[in-house]
Design a protein around this motif. Sequence first.
Motif, PDB file in Angstrom:
ATOM      1  N   UNK A 152       0.846  -1.192   0.000  1.00  0.00           N
ATOM      2  CA  UNK A 152       0.000   0.000   0.000  1.00  0.00           C
ATOM      3  C   UNK A 152       0.882   1.242   0.000  1.00  0.00           C
ATOM      4  N   UNK A 153       0.569   2.178  -0.889  1.00  0.00           N
ATOM      5  CA  UNK A 153       1.407   3.357  -1.092  1.00  0.00           C
ATOM      6  C   UNK A 153       0.686   4.634  -0.656  1.00  0.00           C
ATOM      7  N   UNK A 154       1.467   5.576  -0.152  1.00  0.00           N
ATOM      8  CA  UNK A 154       0.963   6.888   0.253  1.00  0.00           C
ATOM      9  C   UNK A 154       1.744   7.958  -0.490  1.00  0.00           C
ATOM     10  N   UNK A 155       1.063   8.714  -1.326  1.00  0.00           N
ATOM     11  CA  UNK A 155       1.687   9.797  -2.091  1.00  0.00           C
ATOM     12  C   UNK A 155       1.386  11.132  -1.408  1.00  0.00           C
ATOM     13  N   UNK A 156       2.412  11.929  -1.099  1.00  0.00           N
ATOM     14  CA  UNK A 156       2.165  13.222  -0.452  1.00  0.00           C
ATOM     15  C   UNK A 156       1.408  14.180  -1.364  1.00  0.00           C
ATOM     16  N   UNK A 176       3.467   2.800   2.719  1.00  0.00           N
ATOM     17  CA  UNK A 176       4.836   3.240   2.485  1.00  0.00           C
ATOM     18  C   UNK A 176       4.847   4.434   1.540  1.00  0.00           C
ATOM     19  N   UNK A 177       5.714   5.383   1.852  1.00  0.00           N
ATOM     20  CA  UNK A 177       5.941   6.519   0.954  1.00  0.00           C
ATOM     21  C   UNK A 177       6.781   6.066  -0.240  1.00  0.00           C
ATOM     22  N   UNK A 178       6.750   6.814  -1.340  1.00  0.00           N
ATOM     23  CA  UNK A 178       7.496   6.393  -2.542  1.00  0.00           C
ATOM     24  C   UNK A 178       8.983   6.185  -2.308  1.00  0.00           C
ATOM     25  N   UNK A 179       9.597   6.985  -1.434  1.00  0.00           N
ATOM     26  CA  UNK A 179      11.037   6.885  -1.200  1.00  0.00           C
ATOM     27  C   UNK A 179      11.375   6.174   0.110  1.00  0.00           C
ATOM     28  N   UNK A 180      10.427   5.389   0.608  1.00  0.00           N
ATOM     29  CA  UNK A 180      10.631   4.728   1.899  1.00  0.00           C
ATOM     30  C   UNK A 180      11.711   3.652   1.814  1.00  0.00           C
ATOM     31  N   UNK A 181      12.453   3.441   2.899  1.00  0.00           N
ATOM     32  CA  UNK A 181      13.399   2.324   2.945  1.00  0.00           C
ATOM     33  C   UNK A 181      12.659   0.996   2.786  1.00  0.00           C
ATOM     34  N   UNK A 182      13.348  -0.015   2.362  1.00  0.00           N
ATOM     35  CA  UNK A 182      12.732  -1.332   2.209  1.00  0.00           C
ATOM     36  C   UNK A 182      12.481  -1.954   3.579  1.00  0.00           C
ATOM     37  N   UNK A 183      11.573  -2.914   3.597  1.00  0.00           N
ATOM     38  CA  UNK A 183      11.296  -3.648   4.823  1.00  0.00           C
ATOM     39  C   UNK A 183      10.497  -2.846   5.824  1.00  0.00           C
ATOM     40  N   UNK A 184      10.532  -3.309   7.066  1.00  0.00           N
ATOM     41  CA  UNK A 184       9.710  -2.700   8.109  1.00  0.00           C
ATOM     42  C   UNK A 184      10.151  -1.291   8.473  1.00  0.00           C
TER      43      UNK A 184
END
Length: 596
Positions: free
Chosen positions: A180-184, A217-225
Amino acid sequence: MAEYKAPLRDMRFVIKEVLEVDKLWSALAGTREQVDVDTADAILEEAAKIAAEAVAPLSREADEHGCRWQDHQVTTPPGFKEAYQTYAEGGWCGLGGNPAFGGMGMPKTLVAQVEEMVQGADMSFGLAPMLSAGACLSLDAHGSDALKQTYLPKLYDGTWAGAMDLTEPHAGTDLGMIRTRAEPDADGSYSLTGTKIFITWGEHDMAENIIHLVLAKLPDAPTGSKGISLFLVPKILVNTDGSLGERNAVTCGSIEKKMGIKASATCVMNYDGAKGWLVGEVNQGLACMFTMMNYERLGVGIQGLGAAEASYQNAADYACERLQGRSPEGIKNPDRAADPIIVHPDVRRMLLTMRAFNEGSRAFSTYVARWLDIAKFSDVAAEQEEAAGMVALLTPIAKAFITDKGLEATLIGQQVLGGHGFIREWGQEQLVRDTRITQIYEGTNGVQAMDLIGRKTVAAGGRYFRQFAGEVDAFIQANSDSEELAEFIQPLGAELARLQQVTEAVIAQAERDPNAPGAAAVEYLHLFGYTIYAYLWARMAKAALAGGSGGEADFYRAKLVVARFFFQRLLPQTQALSAHILAGSDTLMALEAELF
């Protein structure tokens, strides 16, 4: 089917006489102004009425009717909407909530008793306020002032409900895999896109609005938890004046057809650019969620206890009424064709097993709640630190052991009823079906066992264990000279020593065998659970010996009989558990995967 009656006398016994929680309330700055014995008694009495009169009568028909889904809308079973309104109007949705936003601020040690009553009356219904309370905990701890001002008052008064949206079709326990993605957006909000599954009460008609807390997760989020953030996504957008606006782009795609808890909606939730707001810091979503996890996992344990208590009441009533055969001691009921089955030793074994575990579970859930209250309300840093350590250790045991024994109690109750336990009429088969989920959601019991032995024991070098063991040993030493308590203190000391030995052995095994903790996990959790119950049953026995006489004499005498049953007939199972643990992982790992 027996009418559910809240076990108020036993709840008061645990609160006042065993754990002396009322003294804790007066000592903690955060609860001193909120609750006293009289207030607690009034709350318990009123909650018992709500559970018995407004919720329990709906359970069987609601299970048969279930929730209905059509055009993205969920219709609840007949009576649920009205019962929820009654529950909300009584202030129950905000019982443990922050008073600054309209909650009542009651401690968990009291709230836990109310939760048991509601869950014992009907688990499907009880899930709705339980999920709202969890959402409120995270929002209150991590939300901005603006979010809290807008949403918490309506959640606390029950006008709006809450839901926790974590799981995805491909990502259950491993939340680091979510998609699931969250775009600002330019206005500071976010647009969420994705699908969540197994969302309890994600859609329903009992409240005006549903406030979803969603992991994304944001588009530039680190991988994993490390890349997970938490967002608040309302079903209906809220205007600046607090009124409801237009529908948000979050919809229920379907509801699951389930083995149990059929009267609750387990939803597939779709986010198609839904508007949401960040809760807490970016990439700190799991930390925000874990604020409520200890409470929610204890809450699931309490679900198992509530169902187990309902099972015991059902089975005990049936055993006293059902005529079948004659007593081994001779005819007890000469005016009837047979004696009630309560005369048979094996029936008594089953009833006493349920009762011993149920009353042990009630003491244990309240004991864990007591540590949660200290961690939350104490203004002494050392006390908070100690409490946090105990909560970390005990929570996986409370979730898993209580629910394991809860399912066992519903199955035993079914056995007492025989064929009548297998058909709809007595309601016993529903308890079996409903309780099964408690071992699965909020982290399966196997995952809880791995958490206990892995992170809380091996990785911690036994530090949390030593903290618990020190408390139990102090109780043993303080009562070692009591002749009355010797029958409880001596076996408790032996069990503590056994658990100490096994804990050290598992830590040592883990140094040379990475599979050792996993091989021992479930049995270790159960061994720990039996030891905790032995400690609490010893404390209950002490309180019963100190109890009054007169009209209360039968209560205390029964408590001592059940305590003796636990120590003599149930506690010896730790010997087998210990042997399982010490056997190591060799036989579990010897067979190649392709041979399974």
